[in-house]
Design a protein around this motif. Structure first.
Motif, PDB file in Angstrom:
ATOM      1  N   LEU A 110      37.518  53.219  48.070  1.00 22.59           N
ATOM      2  CA  LEU A 110      38.626  52.739  47.246  1.00 22.59           C
ATOM      3  C   LEU A 110      38.540  53.263  45.814  1.00 22.59           C
ATOM      4  O   LEU A 110      39.568  53.606  45.206  1.00 22.59           O
ATOM      5  N   ILE A 111      37.338  53.325  45.277  1.00 19.92           N
ATOM      6  CA  ILE A 111      37.167  53.870  43.926  1.00 19.92           C
ATOM      7  C   ILE A 111      37.537  55.352  43.908  1.00 19.92           C
ATOM      8  O   ILE A 111      38.172  55.844  42.960  1.00 19.92           O
ATOM      9  N   ASN A 112      37.191  56.061  44.969  1.00 18.22           N
ATOM     10  CA  ASN A 112      37.517  57.494  45.036  1.00 18.22           C
ATOM     11  C   ASN A 112      39.026  57.719  45.113  1.00 18.22           C
ATOM     12  O   ASN A 112      39.579  58.545  44.387  1.00 18.22           O
ATOM     13  N   VAL A 113      39.702  56.990  46.005  1.00 17.75           N
ATOM     14  CA  VAL A 113      41.130  57.230  46.182  1.00 17.75           C
ATOM     15  C   VAL A 113      41.927  56.837  44.945  1.00 17.75           C
ATOM     16  O   VAL A 113      42.966  57.430  44.633  1.00 17.75           O
ATOM     17  N   SER A 114      41.433  55.844  44.206  1.00 20.12           N
ATOM     18  CA  SER A 114      42.125  55.383  42.990  1.00 20.12           C
ATOM     19  C   SER A 114      41.670  56.132  41.746  1.00 20.12           C
ATOM     20  O   SER A 114      42.173  55.869  40.651  1.00 20.12           O
ATOM     21  N   GLN A 115      40.692  57.020  41.926  1.00 19.49           N
ATOM     22  CA  GLN A 115      40.138  57.794  40.808  1.00 19.49           C
ATOM     23  C   GLN A 115      39.612  56.890  39.701  1.00 19.49           C
ATOM     24  O   GLN A 115      39.918  57.068  38.521  1.00 19.49           O
ATOM     25  N   GLY A 116      38.824  55.917  40.108  1.00 17.08           N
ATOM     26  CA  GLY A 116      38.148  55.071  39.125  1.00 17.08           C
ATOM     27  C   GLY A 116      38.518  53.610  39.150  1.00 17.08           C
ATOM     28  O   GLY A 116      37.971  52.818  38.382  1.00 17.08           O
ATOM     29  N   GLY A 117      39.427  53.218  40.018  1.00 15.60           N
ATOM     30  CA  GLY A 117      39.794  51.809  40.119  1.00 15.60           C
ATOM     31  C   GLY A 117      41.301  51.596  40.052  1.00 15.60           C
ATOM     32  O   GLY A 117      42.037  52.421  39.512  1.00 15.60           O
ATOM     33  N   PHE A 118      41.743  50.484  40.601  1.00 17.10           N
ATOM     34  CA  PHE A 118      43.165  50.162  40.655  1.00 17.10           C
ATOM     35  C   PHE A 118      43.594  49.394  39.407  1.00 17.10           C
ATOM     36  O   PHE A 118      42.798  48.684  38.792  1.00 17.10           O
ATOM     37  N   SER A 157      38.511  47.649  34.633  1.00 15.00           N
ATOM     38  CA  SER A 157      38.292  46.595  33.642  1.00 15.00           C
ATOM     39  C   SER A 157      39.620  46.238  32.978  1.00 15.00           C
ATOM     40  O   SER A 157      40.455  47.107  32.711  1.00 15.00           O
ATOM     41  N   GLY A 158      39.814  44.941  32.733  1.00  7.96           N
ATOM     42  CA  GLY A 158      41.030  44.475  32.087  1.00  7.96           C
ATOM     43  C   GLY A 158      42.232  44.397  33.007  1.00  7.96           C
ATOM     44  O   GLY A 158      43.354  44.183  32.531  1.00  7.96           O
ATOM     45  N   SER A 159      42.022  44.550  34.303  1.00  8.79           N
ATOM     46  CA  SER A 159      43.142  44.578  35.253  1.00  8.79           C
ATOM     47  C   SER A 159      43.474  43.198  35.795  1.00  8.79           C
ATOM     48  O   SER A 159      42.812  42.207  35.475  1.00  8.79           O
ATOM     49  N   LYS A 189      31.607  39.532  37.544  1.00  9.85           N
ATOM     50  CA  LYS A 189      32.431  40.741  37.472  1.00  9.85           C
ATOM     51  C   LYS A 189      33.773  40.411  36.802  1.00  9.85           C
ATOM     52  O   LYS A 189      34.247  41.161  35.946  1.00  9.85           O
ATOM     53  N   ALA A 190      34.359  39.301  37.199  1.00  8.84           N
ATOM     54  CA  ALA A 190      35.644  38.910  36.619  1.00  8.84           C
ATOM     55  C   ALA A 190      35.507  38.615  35.128  1.00  8.84           C
ATOM     56  O   ALA A 190      36.373  38.995  34.321  1.00  8.84           O
ATOM     57  N   VAL A 191      34.405  37.968  34.754  1.00  9.24           N
ATOM     58  CA  VAL A 191      34.198  37.607  33.349  1.00  9.24           C
ATOM     59  C   VAL A 191      33.862  38.829  32.500  1.00  9.24           C
ATOM     60  O   VAL A 191      34.488  39.094  31.468  1.00  9.24           O
ATOM     61  N   LEU A 192      32.866  39.592  32.937  1.00  9.04           N
ATOM     62  CA  LEU A 192      32.361  40.701  32.126  1.00  9.04           C
ATOM     63  C   LEU A 192      33.337  41.868  32.017  1.00  9.04           C
ATOM     64  O   LEU A 192      33.260  42.662  31.081  1.00  9.04           O
ATOM     65  N   HIS A 193      34.275  41.945  32.973  1.00 12.66           N
ATOM     66  CA  HIS A 193      35.273  43.015  32.920  1.00 12.66           C
ATOM     67  C   HIS A 193      36.658  42.483  32.541  1.00 12.66           C
ATOM     68  O   HIS A 193      37.648  43.197  32.658  1.00 12.66           O
ATOM     69  N   GLU A 194      36.675  41.239  32.094  1.00 15.10           N
ATOM     70  CA  GLU A 194      37.905  40.596  31.622  1.00 15.10           C
ATOM     71  C   GLU A 194      39.070  40.795  32.592  1.00 15.10           C
ATOM     72  O   GLU A 194      40.164  41.233  32.221  1.00 15.10           O
TER      73      GLU A 194
END
Length: 347
Positions: free
Chosen positions: A225-233, A255-257, A276-281
């Motif tokens: 999923l990280i690969n297809v999204s090129q770093g995350g959705f 992050s921030g999503s 993960k939810a907290v540290l990446h807001e």
């Protein structure tokens, strides 16, 4: 009248029962169609509805019909109407803000077909204020999909999708597929979806709104999923209602999503990656049903041709096939996506 009665766990029986009677404010309809919802499957598996009594009753909340007794309403005999299942009060401070779906009296469960008899029957009686006249451009089959489409529409509005956003959807059911369609029409450049069976995405592939599918149980799912999204959705929609699906969303957004949670869990609590939810807001947004305005907007989505729900419906069956349809919907090797019951027709 003939009705499908939920009599116990994984048990629906077709029985003859008395026709419902009107009281003040009611209308009576001949039910023309009723969609089968994932919530119906949950109640069928449990053997009871969401009321405290747990008595046998008639499920079905995604239905339309033809008015046969307009009572003291402004409807006329022969009008085609769809019912919004939300039994909101219309008086509390939440309702007065236009957030009827969050009404105190609803409390997340007070819906037609959940706590009182619904549309899996030949006739239905309900409050006229919950009924909306259907334009001729909305077919009976399409009307039976308004409920899941309104859920998807509300969730997509909550997500605030922007042009070129990359979107992940965990869950390949009807709501997930409606979200995919709306996400593409909102400007998403990539829509990815997790699935548990290739058989379950046959119609989804034909529709063409999803760009890539991934096995929800694959060991290296995150890497894919990280690969297809090129770093995350940019946005993820949880449309299953379990820990695996929610954590997939949390793990694979930037992050921030935003993560929009739609699925209803069979358990009151699920484990998720809180740090993960907290540290990446990350913004975790609950999404349920829709507002009264959004219900009307959903009808317009169909009547305008923006969404063609008939394309998503794989099966149209008679009332006596409801038990069989429930079994098919819970079988991982059956390609059924959306079923519509027609209680007054034989096939």
């Amino acid at each position: 009248m003939k009705a499908a009665i939920l009599t116990g766990a994984r048990s629906i029986e077709i029985k003859d029962i008395d026709e419902p009677q009107l009281t003040s404010g009611d209308i009576k309809i001949e039910v023309l169609s009723c969609g089968v919802c994932g919530s119906d499957i949950h109640m069928w598996q449990a053997g009871h509805g969401w009321s405290d009594s747990h008595e046998p009753f008639v499920m079905g909340h995604e239905f339309c019909g033809s008015v046969i007794d307009a009572g003291d309403s402004n409807f006329k005999k022969g009008d085609r109407v769809v019912f919004w299942a939300n039994l909101y009060c219309g008086k509390c401070e939440i309702c007065r803000q236009g957030l009827e779906h969050l009404c105190h009296e609803v409390n997340g469960k007070n819906y037609i077909g959940f706590v009182c008899n619904g549309g899996y029957a030949q006739y239905f009686v309900g409050k006229s204020r919950n009924a909306y006249k259907l334009p001729d451009s909305v077919s009976d089959v399409a009307a039976a999909t308004i409920d899941p489409l309104m859920v998807a529409y509300h969730a997509v509005k909550r997500a605030n999708i922007k042009l070129n956003d990359k979107v992940l959807i965990t869950g390949s059911g009807i709501i997930g597929n409606f979200i995919a369609a709306l996400a593409k029409k909102s400007g998403a450049s990539l829509v990815a979806m997790t699935k548990i069976s290739d058989k379950k995405i046959v119609r989804s592939r034909e529709l063409g709104f999803v760009d890539a599918y991934f096995d929800a149980n694959k060991d290296n799912l995150r890497e894919d999923l990280i690969n297809v999204s090129q770093g995350g959705f940019d946005i993820a929609f949880e449309a299953v209602g379990n820990s695996l699906a929610l954590n997939t969303c949390i793990d694979d957004v930037k992050s921030g999503s935003r993560v929009v949670m739609i699925g209803n869990s069979l358990s009151e609590y699920v484990d998720f990656a809180m740090n993960k939810a907290v540290l990446h807001e990350l913004s975790l947004l609950g999404s349920v049903s829709c507002t009264e305005k959004e219900f009307s907007d959903t009808i317009n989505l169909i009547s305008s041709g923006t969404i063609v729900p008939e394309d998503f419906v794989t099966d149209i069956v008679s009332l006596d096939k409801l038990q069989e349809t429930m079994l098919r919907l819970t079988a991982v090797d059956d390609p059924i996506l959306k079923a519509v019951i027609m209680p007054n027709r034989d096939f």
